[in-house]
Design a protein around this motif. Structure first.
Motif, mmCIF file in Angstrom:
data_model
loop_
_atom_site.group_PDB
_atom_site.id
_atom_site.type_symbol
_atom_site.label_atom_id
_atom_site.label_comp_id
_atom_site.label_asym_id
_atom_site.label_seq_id
_atom_site.Cartn_x
_atom_site.Cartn_y
_atom_site.Cartn_z
ATOM 1 N N GLU A 227 0.835 -1.201 0.000
ATOM 2 C CA GLU A 227 0.000 0.000 0.000
ATOM 3 C C GLU A 227 0.873 1.256 0.000
ATOM 4 O O GLU A 227 0.551 2.252 -0.636
ATOM 5 C CB GLU A 227 -0.927 0.014 1.229
ATOM 6 N N ASP A 228 2.013 1.215 0.731
ATOM 7 C CA ASP A 228 2.870 2.401 0.865
ATOM 8 C C ASP A 228 4.042 2.411 -0.108
ATOM 9 O O ASP A 228 4.761 3.410 -0.170
ATOM 10 C CB ASP A 228 3.450 2.473 2.295
ATOM 11 N N ALA A 229 4.267 1.328 -0.816
ATOM 12 C CA ALA A 229 5.478 1.231 -1.643
ATOM 13 C C ALA A 229 5.436 2.220 -2.806
ATOM 14 O O ALA A 229 4.413 2.348 -3.484
ATOM 15 C CB ALA A 229 5.626 -0.189 -2.182
ATOM 16 N N GLU A 230 6.559 2.910 -3.000
ATOM 17 C CA GLU A 230 6.684 3.801 -4.158
ATOM 18 C C GLU A 230 7.673 3.157 -5.099
ATOM 19 O O GLU A 230 8.885 3.177 -4.856
ATOM 20 C CB GLU A 230 7.165 5.179 -3.705
ATOM 21 N N VAL A 231 7.149 2.518 -6.125
ATOM 22 C CA VAL A 231 7.988 1.721 -7.030
ATOM 23 C C VAL A 231 7.548 1.963 -8.478
ATOM 24 O O VAL A 231 6.411 2.370 -8.725
ATOM 25 C CB VAL A 231 7.863 0.204 -6.706
ATOM 26 N N GLU A 232 8.462 1.686 -9.384
ATOM 27 C CA GLU A 232 8.185 1.856 -10.817
ATOM 28 C C GLU A 232 7.492 0.610 -11.365
ATOM 29 O O GLU A 232 7.667 -0.487 -10.817
ATOM 30 C CB GLU A 232 9.500 2.055 -11.577
ATOM 31 N N PRO A 233 6.753 0.728 -12.455
ATOM 32 C CA PRO A 233 6.135 -0.464 -13.063
ATOM 33 C C PRO A 233 7.187 -1.458 -13.550
ATOM 34 O O PRO A 233 8.328 -1.083 -13.831
ATOM 35 C CB PRO A 233 5.352 0.108 -14.249
ATOM 36 N N VAL A 234 6.783 -2.724 -13.621
ATOM 37 C CA VAL A 234 7.650 -3.807 -14.107
ATOM 38 C C VAL A 234 6.851 -4.607 -15.146
ATOM 39 O O VAL A 234 5.688 -4.280 -15.417
ATOM 40 C CB VAL A 234 8.066 -4.741 -12.943
ATOM 41 N N ASP A 235 7.457 -5.678 -15.671
ATOM 42 C CA ASP A 235 6.719 -6.494 -16.638
ATOM 43 C C ASP A 235 5.690 -7.385 -15.941
ATOM 44 O O ASP A 235 4.530 -7.450 -16.333
ATOM 45 C CB ASP A 235 7.703 -7.338 -17.466
ATOM 46 N N VAL A 236 6.132 -8.102 -14.908
ATOM 47 C CA VAL A 236 5.245 -9.068 -14.250
ATOM 48 C C VAL A 236 5.189 -8.756 -12.751
ATOM 49 O O VAL A 236 6.238 -8.561 -12.122
ATOM 50 C CB VAL A 236 5.781 -10.512 -14.457
ATOM 51 N N VAL A 237 3.974 -8.706 -12.209
ATOM 52 C CA VAL A 237 3.807 -8.507 -10.760
ATOM 53 C C VAL A 237 3.191 -9.767 -10.175
ATOM 54 O O VAL A 237 2.165 -10.249 -10.690
ATOM 55 C CB VAL A 237 2.893 -7.293 -10.461
ATOM 56 N N ILE A 238 3.814 -10.310 -9.135
ATOM 57 C CA ILE A 238 3.250 -11.503 -8.477
ATOM 58 C C ILE A 238 3.048 -11.221 -6.988
ATOM 59 O O ILE A 238 3.666 -10.311 -6.427
ATOM 60 C CB ILE A 238 4.157 -12.749 -8.639
ATOM 61 N N SER A 239 2.200 -12.024 -6.370
ATOM 62 C CA SER A 239 2.024 -11.958 -4.915
ATOM 63 C C SER A 239 1.513 -13.313 -4.441
ATOM 64 O O SER A 239 0.478 -13.792 -4.918
ATOM 65 C CB SER A 239 1.019 -10.855 -4.558
ATOM 66 N N CYS A 240 2.249 -13.929 -3.520
ATOM 67 C CA CYS A 240 1.898 -15.289 -3.094
ATOM 68 C C CYS A 240 1.588 -15.330 -1.599
ATOM 69 O O CYS A 240 2.445 -14.975 -0.771
ATOM 70 C CB CYS A 240 3.064 -16.237 -3.366
ATOM 71 N N HIS A 241 0.391 -15.759 -1.280
ATOM 72 C CA HIS A 241 -0.024 -15.964 0.109
ATOM 73 C C HIS A 241 0.095 -14.698 0.960
ATOM 74 O O HIS A 241 0.551 -14.745 2.101
ATOM 75 C CB HIS A 241 0.773 -17.116 0.744
ATOM 76 N N VAL A 242 -0.290 -13.577 0.387
ATOM 77 C CA VAL A 242 -0.232 -12.297 1.094
ATOM 78 C C VAL A 242 -1.637 -11.731 1.304
ATOM 79 O O VAL A 242 -1.970 -11.224 2.373
ATOM 80 C CB VAL A 242 0.623 -11.269 0.299
ATOM 81 N N ALA A 243 -2.484 -11.844 0.286
ATOM 82 C CA ALA A 243 -3.750 -11.092 0.263
ATOM 83 C C ALA A 243 -4.674 -11.405 1.447
ATOM 84 O O ALA A 243 -5.476 -10.549 1.835
ATOM 85 C CB ALA A 243 -4.493 -11.372 -1.046
ATOM 86 N N TYR A 244 -4.564 -12.604 2.044
ATOM 87 C CA TYR A 244 -5.477 -12.990 3.138
ATOM 88 C C TYR A 244 -5.664 -11.880 4.193
ATOM 89 O O TYR A 244 -6.725 -11.766 4.779
ATOM 90 C CB TYR A 244 -4.951 -14.215 3.888
ATOM 91 N N VAL A 245 -4.565 -11.136 4.467
ATOM 92 C CA VAL A 245 -4.618 -10.176 5.582
ATOM 93 C C VAL A 245 -4.783 -8.729 5.116
ATOM 94 O O VAL A 245 -4.711 -7.806 5.930
ATOM 95 C CB VAL A 245 -3.348 -10.278 6.465
ATOM 96 N N VAL A 246 -5.003 -8.552 3.829
ATOM 97 C CA VAL A 246 -5.080 -7.189 3.287
ATOM 98 C C VAL A 246 -6.504 -6.663 3.443
ATOM 99 O O VAL A 246 -7.454 -7.289 2.980
ATOM 100 C CB VAL A 246 -4.662 -7.198 1.798
ATOM 101 N N ARG A 247 -6.638 -5.502 4.093
ATOM 102 C CA ARG A 247 -7.997 -4.972 4.321
ATOM 103 C C ARG A 247 -8.606 -4.419 3.030
ATOM 104 O O ARG A 247 -9.709 -4.769 2.660
ATOM 105 C CB ARG A 247 -7.949 -3.864 5.374
ATOM 106 N N ASP A 248 -7.842 -3.541 2.356
ATOM 107 C CA ASP A 248 -8.376 -2.920 1.133
ATOM 108 C C ASP A 248 -7.940 -3.756 -0.076
ATOM 109 O O ASP A 248 -6.993 -3.398 -0.798
ATOM 110 C CB ASP A 248 -7.861 -1.473 1.023
ATOM 111 N N ILE A 249 -8.641 -4.864 -0.284
ATOM 112 C CA ILE A 249 -8.213 -5.783 -1.338
ATOM 113 C C ILE A 249 -8.376 -5.144 -2.722
ATOM 114 O O ILE A 249 -7.547 -5.371 -3.610
ATOM 115 C CB ILE A 249 -8.972 -7.145 -1.238
ATOM 116 N N ALA A 250 -9.407 -4.326 -2.900
ATOM 117 C CA ALA A 250 -9.608 -3.708 -4.222
ATOM 118 C C ALA A 250 -8.432 -2.782 -4.548
ATOM 119 O O ALA A 250 -7.877 -2.822 -5.650
ATOM 120 C CB ALA A 250 -10.925 -2.944 -4.252
#
Ligand SMILES: C[S@@+](CC[C@H](N)C(=O)[O-])C[C@H]1O[C@@H](n2cnc3c(N)ncnc32)[C@H](O)[C@@H]1O
Length: 275
Positions: A118-141
């Motif tokens: 949510e706070d990361a300031e990063v540049e776009p990349v080709d592929v974005v992945i996320s594994c076993h993280v979303a379970y605890v994310v409040r603002d999933i959208a």
């Protein structure tokens, strides 16, 4: 209620149940400190069934971002297949594992960004992945939209159909007497994807074996932490009693009997700029 609102409700109710069990003690600054070592894995291992699907379509000249990279279980093997990896990870103990492994294995194309997504300031990349993280994310959208906005070619999320903590639900109920609330998982994610009108594909991947522990003591300590039972609490004895029935020795390790076999699913989509 919109699927993204239901998601938030499930996360907040599960967290409230945890807070109530934790009592007046404040939540740890780094929740992952006792578990981070579990997330260390050899980047050159060849038996991980998730690396192939995650790296599908990844070209040697591509850049990749791993959101909630943990100890680099996926970021590091994928760094060996592409030009650059950005590992976004808020937990200091997970970042320490990641740093130690990149150095031990001389992997030089990984940049660690110690931040929440949510706070990361990063540049776009080709592929974005996320594994076993979303379970605890409040603002999933917001989380999914930010992934979409930072990918040029592909977004991939790996999640289980239900909480990875579910192996401990029966013990929670025996020790605390109430039903452990579950975090959201794959079915709720697919509903949110529909809500956001993002066309996606979802595929089951190889099932993980139930979590194993090196020793009964490790199983006891990690289970007690997940149940918010402190050493010296009489409920420790109740976990030990439950373990007499439920902790079994198998293949040189220990696992909790009846723990569900968790089948990870990969949800993939082309980001809106590429559709
Ligand atoms: C279960 S671990 C998975 C780590 C790694 N992806 C893996 O599969 O081995 C979940 C990770 O997500 C990270 N995390 C939790 N909330 C996050 C957020 N809002 N943004 C980024 N990472 C987050 C945690 O610090 C933790 O390292």
């Amino acid at each position: 209620m919109l699927p993204s609102e239901l998601w938030r409700k499930m996360v907040e109710e599960e967290h409230a149940q945890s807070d109530a069990r934790r009592g007046p003690e404040p939540p740890p600054a780094d929740h992952w400190a006792p578990f981070a070592a579990n997330f260390a894995a050899d980047p050159r291992r060849s038996d991980d069934q998730l690396i192939g699907p995650l790296g599908r379509d990844l070209e040697p000249t591509d850049t990749l971002m791993d959101v909630g990279a943990g100890g680099g279980r996926h970021a590091l093997p994928l760094a060996l297949r592409c030009q650059q990896v950005v590992a976004v990870e808020p937990s200091p103990s997970m970042c320490a594992v990641l740093l130690q492994l990149t150095s031990a294995h001389s992997i030089k194309n990984v940049t660690i960004v110690q931040s929440t997504w949510e706070d990361a300031e990063v540049e776009p990349v080709d592929v974005v992945i996320s594994c076993h993280v979303a379970y605890v994310v409040r603002d999933i959208a917001g989380f999914l939209r930010k992934m979409d906005a930072h990918a040029r070619k592909m977004v991939r999320i790996i999640l289980y159909p239900f909480s990875p903590q579910s192996e401990g639900f029966e013990i929670w109920e025996r020790v605390h007497g109430d039903k452990r609330l579950s975090l959201p998982g794959l079915p709720q994610l697919l509903d949110v994807m529909e809500e956001l009108k993002i066309p996606f594909e979802s595929e089951p991947l190889s099932a993980n074996h139930p979590r194993t522990y090196a020793t009964p003591q490790q199983a006891l300590e990690q289970t007690a932490r997940r149940l918010y039972v402190q050493p010296g609490d009489p409920k420790m004895r109740e976990i030990e009693l439950a373990f007499e029935e439920l902790l079994i020795e198998e293949d040189g390790g220990y696992r909790i009997k009846g723990a569900p076999v968790l089948v990870p699913h990969m949800v993939s989509w082309k980001p809106s700029t590429a559709r």
